[in-house]
Design an enzyme around this catalytic site. Structure first.
Site, mmCIF file in Angstrom:
data_model
loop_
_atom_site.group_PDB
_atom_site.id
_atom_site.type_symbol
_atom_site.label_atom_id
_atom_site.label_comp_id
_atom_site.label_asym_id
_atom_site.label_seq_id
_atom_site.Cartn_x
_atom_site.Cartn_y
_atom_site.Cartn_z
ATOM 1 N N TYR A 135 0.822 -1.220 0.000
ATOM 2 C CA TYR A 135 0.000 0.000 0.000
ATOM 3 C C TYR A 135 0.853 1.265 0.000
ATOM 4 O O TYR A 135 1.754 1.432 0.828
ATOM 5 C CB TYR A 135 -0.925 0.021 1.229
ATOM 6 C CG TYR A 135 -1.733 1.300 1.341
ATOM 7 C CD1 TYR A 135 -2.758 1.562 0.452
ATOM 8 C CD2 TYR A 135 -1.445 2.251 2.315
ATOM 9 C CE1 TYR A 135 -3.494 2.723 0.532
ATOM 10 C CE2 TYR A 135 -2.169 3.427 2.411
ATOM 11 C CZ TYR A 135 -3.192 3.662 1.509
ATOM 12 O OH TYR A 135 -3.902 4.825 1.593
ATOM 13 N N PHE A 158 -2.988 6.616 12.120
ATOM 14 C CA PHE A 158 -3.246 7.995 11.725
ATOM 15 C C PHE A 158 -4.576 8.525 12.252
ATOM 16 O O PHE A 158 -4.865 9.716 12.133
ATOM 17 C CB PHE A 158 -3.262 8.106 10.191
ATOM 18 C CG PHE A 158 -4.165 7.076 9.549
ATOM 19 C CD1 PHE A 158 -5.540 7.108 9.695
ATOM 20 C CD2 PHE A 158 -3.612 6.036 8.814
ATOM 21 C CE1 PHE A 158 -6.357 6.156 9.117
ATOM 22 C CE2 PHE A 158 -4.435 5.073 8.220
ATOM 23 C CZ PHE A 158 -5.814 5.141 8.377
ATOM 24 N N ARG A 192 -17.784 30.726 45.880
ATOM 25 C CA ARG A 192 -17.577 29.627 46.817
ATOM 26 C C ARG A 192 -17.129 28.345 46.119
ATOM 27 O O ARG A 192 -16.331 27.568 46.656
ATOM 28 C CB ARG A 192 -18.873 29.381 47.589
ATOM 29 C CG ARG A 192 -18.776 28.281 48.596
ATOM 30 C CD ARG A 192 -20.004 28.101 49.473
ATOM 31 N NE ARG A 192 -21.234 28.652 49.001
ATOM 32 C CZ ARG A 192 -22.397 27.990 48.928
ATOM 33 N NH1 ARG A 192 -22.441 26.706 49.261
ATOM 34 N NH2 ARG A 192 -23.491 28.586 48.530
ATOM 35 N N GLU A 200 -12.782 5.393 3.839
ATOM 36 C CA GLU A 200 -12.560 6.087 5.109
ATOM 37 C C GLU A 200 -13.926 6.440 5.687
ATOM 38 O O GLU A 200 -14.415 7.570 5.584
ATOM 39 C CB GLU A 200 -11.683 7.319 4.865
ATOM 40 C CG GLU A 200 -10.312 6.919 4.320
ATOM 41 C CD GLU A 200 -9.538 8.059 3.693
ATOM 42 O OE1 GLU A 200 -10.023 9.213 3.736
ATOM 43 O OE2 GLU A 200 -8.448 7.807 3.165
ATOM 44 N N ASN A 229 0.367 11.217 6.028
ATOM 45 C CA ASN A 229 -0.423 10.485 7.025
ATOM 46 C C ASN A 229 0.039 10.868 8.426
ATOM 47 O O ASN A 229 1.185 10.592 8.803
ATOM 48 C CB ASN A 229 -0.230 8.983 6.840
ATOM 49 C CG ASN A 229 -1.349 8.325 6.059
ATOM 50 O OD1 ASN A 229 -1.492 7.121 6.095
ATOM 51 N ND2 ASN A 229 -2.147 9.097 5.358
ATOM 52 N N TYR A 242 -22.199 30.690 44.339
ATOM 53 C CA TYR A 242 -21.434 29.582 43.757
ATOM 54 C C TYR A 242 -20.217 30.055 42.962
ATOM 55 O O TYR A 242 -19.169 29.406 42.975
ATOM 56 C CB TYR A 242 -22.323 28.758 42.817
ATOM 57 C CG TYR A 242 -23.305 27.841 43.493
ATOM 58 C CD1 TYR A 242 -23.476 27.825 44.862
ATOM 59 C CD2 TYR A 242 -24.066 26.961 42.728
ATOM 60 C CE1 TYR A 242 -24.384 26.985 45.470
ATOM 61 C CE2 TYR A 242 -24.979 26.104 43.319
ATOM 62 C CZ TYR A 242 -25.140 26.118 44.692
ATOM 63 O OH TYR A 242 -26.040 25.276 45.276
#
Length: 497
Positions: free
Chosen positions: A52, A325, A281, A411, A194, A278
């Site tokens: 490949y 990748f 605190r 993909e 890649n 809040y």
């Protein structure tokens, strides 16, 4: 010089080389490792078996065999065809970080490239040639193909680059820098393309800024709490020991330290209020959770900096196709970082409102204006902070679940990590501006409580801020003041307090 071997690159080194142009080179044993893996590629490329991206097409075209005579053309074509990025380019620092991390990955010796390819990336860094890399066009698997292709074009003497402050054709930039263009050989094009280095480059640089903002948030919060005559009792270490998240304990300890020695606190020590709101605190619980999120992102990024993320890989005497990748680990961490920064900005904006809101600001003047009515004071800066927080909430929507099929369904599940990185960049910018607004408002509140003073740490923070943005009288234009404090915080103005 930072010496790359694929094993020990740090986020601090990435930042230094990206921003400050520190020199970089390759370790001798890394050169040997690259030569060994290259010999395997050359042997298999000359054989009859399909490998490949060495003697086949890429993506859905992986089953198409390419004749030996066309292998160099295959690598050129892969780079050219994948250089399909669009939009504004990455910053110079982001692109330099990407090149550095890519060179480090190649130096590990699993990519099958000639050592000269990694050497040329180091040459670009050391001689100040920065490819022009459009930021958009990556789906984060097979890595950041488009951004890395625009980088690889310049190695070939094509594309565009910035050199000595001017943008020019890549070949011209190489010529002026005294660098020879590369003719890529079998597998070298795909080895450059890649990988996850674009999203990781943005992530590393933004993570350092996030960590700085998390530290600054404690200081700014302490200024606000003293300005609102709050109590530090909620930061007692004994309380936080009962819920021992590391970030929470660190933030609480920091806030308790920052508030020590305050005359303002002593002036209302007998007040009957038991608990603060809040946003005051619970600051350790919120700021601490942000700190823990940053620590997790740092863990992920540090692994990825020294990981091999291209495909296929040369392992022993074999070339093995896989999926290193894929950007999913980074995409999730980048989304998580953005959500954490949204929380940091959100709680800061609530404190800003308490400073300016006459119903909440403990008898400070409405909107911190000396002549309320005639003057609007800080009314609109709170509106600006609210607008930025609202934008952050939109950007907090994660990118990583947004996979979209590409490459003819080969993909079929991608990470969208680069989208997550670019969103994070904007969230960090917005958050820094909100903290700058809070710092300005808190300093004004402390000014109004004179002659009472805060403790030494807060007074030091206020004094530093006033060097950047002196106090003023009456209504004045805020934009430049906000910008200057924003840049000051981003540059480390509150570090070491």
């Amino acid at each position: 010089m930072t010496v790359l071997d694929g094993e020990a690159l740090t986020i601090a080194q990435v930042s230094a080389i990206a921003r400050a142009n520190e020199p970089v080179g390759l370790a001798a044993h890394a050169m040997d490792a690259m030569r060994r893996s290259r010999s395997v590629v050359e042997r298999l490329a000359a054989g009859e078996d399909p490998v490949y991206a060495v003697n086949t097409g890429v993506g859905l075209l992986a089953d198409v065999r390419v004749p030996t005579a066309d292998l160099q053309a295959l690598q050129r074509n892969v780079v050219r065809s994948h250089a399909a990025g669009v939009g504004a380019p990455l910053s110079r620092a982001e692109t330099r970080a990407m090149m550095l991390i890519r060179a480090n990955v190649l130096a590990k010796g699993f990519s099958g490239i000639r050592p000269v390819v990694a050497e040329r990336l180091c040459d670009l860094l050391n001689r100040g040639v920065t490819p022009v890399v459009p930021a958009r066009g990556s789906v984060g698997a097979s890595g950041d193909l488009a951004p890395l292709a625009h980088m690889a074009l310049v190695l070939m003497g094509e594309g565009e680059a910035e050199f000595e402050g001017a943008r020019m054709p890549g070949g011209e930039a190489l010529r002026r820098a005294g660098i020879s263009p590369l003719a890529l050989e079998s597998k070298e094009g795909i080895s450059l393309l890649n990988g996850t280095q674009a999203m990781l480059a943005v992530g590393c640089l933004e993570l350092e800024q996030c960590e700085r903002l998390a530290r600054a948030a404690d200081v700014v919060c302490a200024m606000t709490l003293d300005g609102l005559k709050g109590t530090p009792r909620a930061f007692d270490a004994r309380l936080h020991a009962t819920r021992p998240h590391p970030g929470q304990r660190d933030s609480a300890s920091n806030l308790e330290r920052l508030l020590k020695g305050s005359e303002i606190r002593e002036s209302h020590i007998t007040c009957l209020r038991v608990q603060d709101a809040y946003s005051l605190r619970c600051a350790p619980q919120v700021h601490g959770a942000v700190r823990d999120t940053l620590a997790e992102a740092r863990r992920v990024f540090e692994i990825e900096l020294n990981a091999v993320t291209d495909n296929p890989l040369v392992i022993g005497d074999e070339i093995i196709s896989g999926g290193n990748f894929h950007g999913q680990p980074l995409a999730l961490a980048l989304d998580y970082l953005a959500i954490a920064m949204v929380a940091l900005a959100g709680i800061s904006e609530r404190r800003i409102d308490r400073l300016v809101n006459p119903a909440l600001n403990e008898e400070l003047p409405p909107f911190l204006a000396a002549n309320a009515g005639l003057e609007s004071g800080f009314m609109l800066v709170q509106v600006t902070a609210a607008a930025l927080v609202a934008e952050n909430r939109v950007l907090a929507n994660p990118a990583s679940p947004g996979s979209i099929t590409t490459s003819g369904n080969k993909e079929d599940f991608v990470s969208m990590g680069m989208t997550a990185a670019l969103k994070l960049r904007q969230v960090v910018e917005n958050t820094r501006t909100v903290l700058a607004i809070e710092a300005l408002a808190a300093a004004r509140a402390l000014d109004l409580l004179a002659p009472l003073k805060s403790g030494d740490a807060i007074e030091q923070a206020r004094e530093r801020l006033r060097r950047v943005c002196p106090a003023w009288e009456g209504d004045q234009v805020f934009s430049e003041r906000i910008r200057s404090v924003d840049e000051w915080i981003g540059g480390g103005g509150l570090e070491g307090i």
